[in-house]
Design an enzyme around this catalytic site. Sequence first.
Site, PDB file in Angstrom:
ATOM      1  N   ASP A 266       0.815  -1.227   0.000  1.00 46.49           N
ATOM      2  CA  ASP A 266       0.000   0.000   0.000  1.00 46.49           C
ATOM      3  C   ASP A 266       0.844   1.271   0.000  1.00 46.49           C
ATOM      4  O   ASP A 266       0.441   2.297   0.551  1.00 46.49           O
ATOM      5  CB  ASP A 266      -0.971   0.015   1.199  1.00 46.49           C
ATOM      6  CG  ASP A 266      -1.883  -1.184   1.206  1.00 46.49           C
ATOM      7  OD1 ASP A 266      -2.244  -1.659   0.114  1.00 46.49           O
ATOM      8  OD2 ASP A 266      -2.234  -1.659   2.302  1.00 46.49           O
TER       9      ASP A 266
ATOM     10  N   GLN B 242       2.001  -6.178  -3.162  1.00 52.28           N
ATOM     11  CA  GLN B 242       2.425  -6.304  -1.755  1.00 52.28           C
ATOM     12  C   GLN B 242       3.704  -5.484  -1.549  1.00 52.28           C
ATOM     13  O   GLN B 242       3.876  -4.474  -2.223  1.00 52.28           O
ATOM     14  CB  GLN B 242       2.630  -7.776  -1.366  1.00 52.28           C
ATOM     15  CG  GLN B 242       1.334  -8.574  -1.255  1.00 52.28           C
ATOM     16  CD  GLN B 242       0.684  -8.922  -2.586  1.00 52.28           C
ATOM     17  OE1 GLN B 242       1.310  -9.504  -3.443  1.00 52.28           O
ATOM     18  NE2 GLN B 242      -0.583  -8.593  -2.762  1.00 52.28           N
TER      19      GLN B 242
ATOM     20  N   LYS C  76       1.746   2.094  -5.103  1.00 47.27           N
ATOM     21  CA  LYS C  76       2.242   1.512  -6.360  1.00 47.27           C
ATOM     22  C   LYS C  76       1.307   1.847  -7.513  1.00 47.27           C
ATOM     23  O   LYS C  76       1.756   2.165  -8.613  1.00 47.27           O
ATOM     24  CB  LYS C  76       2.378  -0.015  -6.216  1.00 47.27           C
ATOM     25  CG  LYS C  76       3.442  -0.423  -5.204  1.00 47.27           C
ATOM     26  CD  LYS C  76       3.505  -1.930  -5.007  1.00 47.27           C
ATOM     27  CE  LYS C  76       2.298  -2.500  -4.317  1.00 47.27           C
ATOM     28  NZ  LYS C  76       2.150  -2.130  -2.896  1.00 47.27           N
TER      29      LYS C  76
ATOM     30  N   ASP D 286       2.606  14.655   1.629  1.00 46.46           N
ATOM     31  CA  ASP D 286       1.591  15.648   2.026  1.00 46.46           C
ATOM     32  C   ASP D 286       0.882  15.281   3.324  1.00 46.46           C
ATOM     33  O   ASP D 286       0.408  16.160   4.048  1.00 46.46           O
ATOM     34  CB  ASP D 286       0.550  15.810   0.901  1.00 46.46           C
ATOM     35  CG  ASP D 286      -0.078  14.471   0.519  1.00 46.46           C
ATOM     36  OD1 ASP D 286       0.681  13.575   0.089  1.00 46.46           O
ATOM     37  OD2 ASP D 286      -1.307  14.314   0.666  1.00 46.46           O
TER      38      ASP D 286
ATOM     39  N   GLY E 287      -4.567  -4.277  -3.784  1.00 39.11           N
ATOM     40  CA  GLY E 287      -5.553  -3.242  -4.127  1.00 39.11           C
ATOM     41  C   GLY E 287      -4.763  -2.015  -4.501  1.00 39.11           C
ATOM     42  O   GLY E 287      -4.122  -1.417  -3.642  1.00 39.11           O
TER      43      GLY E 287
ATOM     44  N   SER F  69       5.664  12.033  -4.204  1.00 43.38           N
ATOM     45  CA  SER F  69       4.226  12.131  -4.446  1.00 43.38           C
ATOM     46  C   SER F  69       3.594  12.959  -3.328  1.00 43.38           C
ATOM     47  O   SER F  69       3.847  12.720  -2.152  1.00 43.38           O
ATOM     48  CB  SER F  69       3.639  10.718  -4.494  1.00 43.38           C
ATOM     49  OG  SER F  69       2.246  10.780  -4.611  1.00 43.38           O
TER      50      SER F  69
HETATM   51  P1  GDP Z   1      -0.776   0.329  -3.503  1.00 43.91           P
HETATM   52  O1  GDP Z   1      -1.369  -0.942  -3.025  1.00 43.91           O
HETATM   53  O2  GDP Z   1       0.688   0.416  -3.257  1.00 43.91           O
HETATM   54  O3  GDP Z   1      -1.125   0.664  -4.920  1.00 43.91           O
HETATM   55  O4  GDP Z   1      -1.427   1.476  -2.600  1.00 43.91           O
HETATM   56  P2  GDP Z   1      -2.994   1.604  -2.230  1.00 43.91           P
HETATM   57  O5  GDP Z   1      -3.722   2.076  -3.419  1.00 43.91           O
HETATM   58  O6  GDP Z   1      -3.484   0.383  -1.541  1.00 43.91           O
HETATM   59  O7  GDP Z   1      -2.919   2.712  -1.084  1.00 43.91           O
HETATM   60  C1  GDP Z   1      -2.357   3.957  -1.312  1.00 43.91           C
HETATM   61  C2  GDP Z   1      -3.412   5.021  -1.005  1.00 43.91           C
HETATM   62  O8  GDP Z   1      -2.783   6.297  -0.928  1.00 43.91           O
HETATM   63  C3  GDP Z   1      -4.468   5.156  -2.088  1.00 43.91           C
HETATM   64  O9  GDP Z   1      -5.669   5.541  -1.480  1.00 43.91           O
HETATM   65  C4  GDP Z   1      -3.924   6.271  -2.964  1.00 43.91           C
HETATM   66  O10 GDP Z   1      -4.953   6.957  -3.664  1.00 43.91           O
HETATM   67  C5  GDP Z   1      -3.287   7.157  -1.943  1.00 43.91           C
HETATM   68  N1  GDP Z   1      -2.107   7.938  -2.384  1.00 43.91           N
HETATM   69  C6  GDP Z   1      -1.093   7.539  -3.210  1.00 43.91           C
HETATM   70  N2  GDP Z   1      -0.139   8.494  -3.259  1.00 43.91           N
HETATM   71  C7  GDP Z   1      -0.563   9.501  -2.448  1.00 43.91           C
HETATM   72  C8  GDP Z   1       0.006  10.741  -2.046  1.00 43.91           C
HETATM   73  O11 GDP Z   1       1.110  11.134  -2.429  1.00 43.91           O
HETATM   74  N3  GDP Z   1      -0.703  11.496  -1.165  1.00 43.91           N
HETATM   75  C9  GDP Z   1      -1.916  11.105  -0.682  1.00 43.91           C
HETATM   76  N4  GDP Z   1      -2.526  11.910   0.180  1.00 43.91           N
HETATM   77  N5  GDP Z   1      -2.479   9.940  -1.044  1.00 43.91           N
HETATM   78  C10 GDP Z   1      -1.806   9.146  -1.897  1.00 43.91           C
HETATM   79  P1  IMO Z   2      -0.854  -4.201  -2.231  1.00 42.59           P
HETATM   80  O1  IMO Z   2      -0.380  -4.774  -3.538  1.00 42.59           O
HETATM   81  C1  IMO Z   2      -0.969  -4.570   2.123  1.00 42.59           C
HETATM   82  C2  IMO Z   2      -1.022  -8.620   3.787  1.00 42.59           C
HETATM   83  C3  IMO Z   2      -2.277  -9.029   4.526  1.00 42.59           C
HETATM   84  C4  IMO Z   2      -1.671  -9.968   5.565  1.00 42.59           C
HETATM   85  C5  IMO Z   2      -0.593 -10.678   4.772  1.00 42.59           C
HETATM   86  C6  IMO Z   2      -1.015 -12.041   4.204  1.00 42.59           C
HETATM   87  O2  IMO Z   2      -2.143  -3.487  -2.312  1.00 42.59           O
HETATM   88  O3  IMO Z   2       0.237  -3.411  -1.568  1.00 42.59           O
HETATM   89  P2  IMO Z   2      -2.626 -12.710   2.190  1.00 42.59           P
HETATM   90  O4  IMO Z   2      -4.064 -12.378   1.930  1.00 42.59           O
HETATM   91  O5  IMO Z   2      -1.697 -12.228   1.125  1.00 42.59           O
HETATM   92  O6  IMO Z   2      -2.408 -14.148   2.504  1.00 42.59           O
HETATM   93  O7  IMO Z   2      -2.267 -11.908   3.542  1.00 42.59           O
HETATM   94  O8  IMO Z   2      -0.259  -9.814   3.695  1.00 42.59           O
HETATM   95  N1  IMO Z   2      -1.233  -8.129   2.398  1.00 42.59           N
HETATM   96  C7  IMO Z   2      -1.176  -6.839   2.050  1.00 42.59           C
HETATM   97  N2  IMO Z   2      -1.014  -5.726   2.798  1.00 42.59           N
HETATM   98  N3  IMO Z   2      -1.051  -4.476   0.791  1.00 42.59           N
HETATM   99  C8  IMO Z   2      -1.192  -5.566   0.009  1.00 42.59           C
HETATM  100  O9  IMO Z   2      -1.166  -5.516  -1.337  1.00 42.59           O
HETATM  101  C9  IMO Z   2      -1.297  -6.823   0.640  1.00 42.59           C
HETATM  102  N4  IMO Z   2      -1.456  -8.091   0.199  1.00 42.59           N
HETATM  103  C10 IMO Z   2      -1.395  -8.869   1.287  1.00 42.59           C
HETATM  104  O10 IMO Z   2      -2.913  -7.927   5.126  1.00 42.59           O
HETATM  105  O11 IMO Z   2      -1.034  -9.229   6.567  1.00 42.59           O
HETATM  106 MG    MG Z   3      -2.897  -1.650  -1.821  1.00 47.42          MG
END
Ligand code: GDP
Ligand code: IMO
Ligand code: MG
Length: 427
Positions: A13, A224, A16, A333, A40, A411
């Site tokens: 998270d 991940q 990416k 930010d 996600g 970012s």
């Molecule tokens: P990913 O799994 O690595 O793609 O990240 P996620 O989408 O799960 O979580 C990142 C969250 O931070 C999302 O809600 C993005 O819209 C948000 N986001 C990404 N970059 C920025 C940033 O620079 N500032 C803020 N405020 N939100 C961001």
């Molecule tokens: P993105 O690509 C954050 C975490 C789960 C749990 C552990 C094992 O969005 O960054 P699983 O369902 O894979 O067997 O769970 O890994 N986990 C993540 N945490 N971002 C993800 O993906 C994750 N994918 C799995 O919360 O701790």
């Molecule tokens: Mg994510």
Amino acid sequence: MTAIVIVGAQWGDEGKGKVVDLYTESADLVVRYAGGPNAGHTLVVGNEKLIVRLIPSGILRSNARCVMAQGMVVDPGVLVSEIDAVEARGCSTEGRLFVSDRAHLILPFHPLIDTLREAAAADGVRLGTTKRGIGPCYEDKASRRGARLGDLRDMKRLAALVARSLEAWTPTLRALGGEPPALDAILDELAPLAKRITPMLADTSQLIDGALRRGERVLLEGAQGTLLDIDHGTFPFVTSSSAIAGGACVGAGVGPTRIRRVLGLAKAYCTRVGEGPFPTELGGPLGERLRTVGGEFGSVTGRPRRTGWLDLPALRYAARVNGLDGIALTKLDVLTGMPELKVCVAYDTPSGRTREFPIDELATAKPVLEPVAEWSEPLDAARSMSELPAAARQYVEMVEKETGVPVDVVSVGADRDATIVRRNAFA
Ligand code: GDP
Ligand code: IMO
Ligand code: MG
């Protein structure tokens, strides 16, 4: 010939989705190589938000083709509904989305086993998985059973493979108080999905190789993060796949000599969703503030994410195991207006102070926190380093100095435009 890898450097998270979308502007092919619908990845364009779980984050840019490679585990129902959601936005996937016929199929009982196991696990053992069947599906793969997406082409063969997997899991399901689903019901569910998915199946390693030979730019999108990697993460609180940059070679079938650059994604602070060690975790109002301002709730499960200070030893560790050439520092930010700001620079362990991330001693290691200067100005309008307040600039410089890795991208907001690009990884 240019392939770059974008990889999560923390616990997932890191943003990416946003950074992959940004770089897709200069890419021809975007490839997801690991994980499944546990991911996600959020894409924000203006007021519109899309969360992709299986489809690569390049899908919104019509200039790029997208590939789901064989290191992935694919839930066919999730894939089809995701395609429908993308198409409903007027974004065509036909002839643009290719799926490896060797990626493994998440079968309906995989999420069921995942869920029942999590419910039965005691505190301290429960992993806090996303319950999407990731573990059981990769377990089938490691056991040399289960079905692959190519098996959707032949329902008779599929029936035999599903029956074998179901038979192997039945004692576990029963022991967990579950009822194994009927084979016929599973096949009835899979038949219409197979019709939708088989036209997209391809030998994706060959497809990527062809693109590289034509001089196209290939972006390998991690899922991940490093600390969730099965080999290099905080085991056993990890996912079941290779989340590090090396996983891109394995999961996509691309040789290491083809990778030009590896970009690591790191939030300006840390989050973790699910169980497991998180040494810089903050309780109280500061942690709550990061969660609220940063919108730190899981994109897949909606769970509140745990929040804490930036862990520089962990980032140095990620720089090492991924061979990072650059860092994209996201969500800077979110730190605006924090009443105090600290970073972890080292750890105190029973054997002394270390600048390394003591991954096997996290139960006893104590993070050494140092205060850094705060700032109160909003950052989301900044498009160059000189437009950042001095303290925010110093924060970025501190990350570079402490990790020895240049910060290529900063970012400063969720929208794709809210970005300071200091170096394009394809340049
Ligand atoms: P990913 O799994 O690595 O793609 O990240 P996620 O989408 O799960 O979580 C990142 C969250 O931070 C999302 O809600 C993005 O819209 C948000 N986001 C990404 N970059 C920025 C940033 O620079 N500032 C803020 N405020 N939100 C961001
Ligand atoms: P993105 O690509 C954050 C975490 C789960 C749990 C552990 C094992 O969005 O960054 P699983 O369902 O894979 O067997 O769970 O890994 N986990 C993540 N945490 N971002 C993800 O993906 C994750 N994918 C799995 O919360 O701790
Ligand atoms: Mg994510």
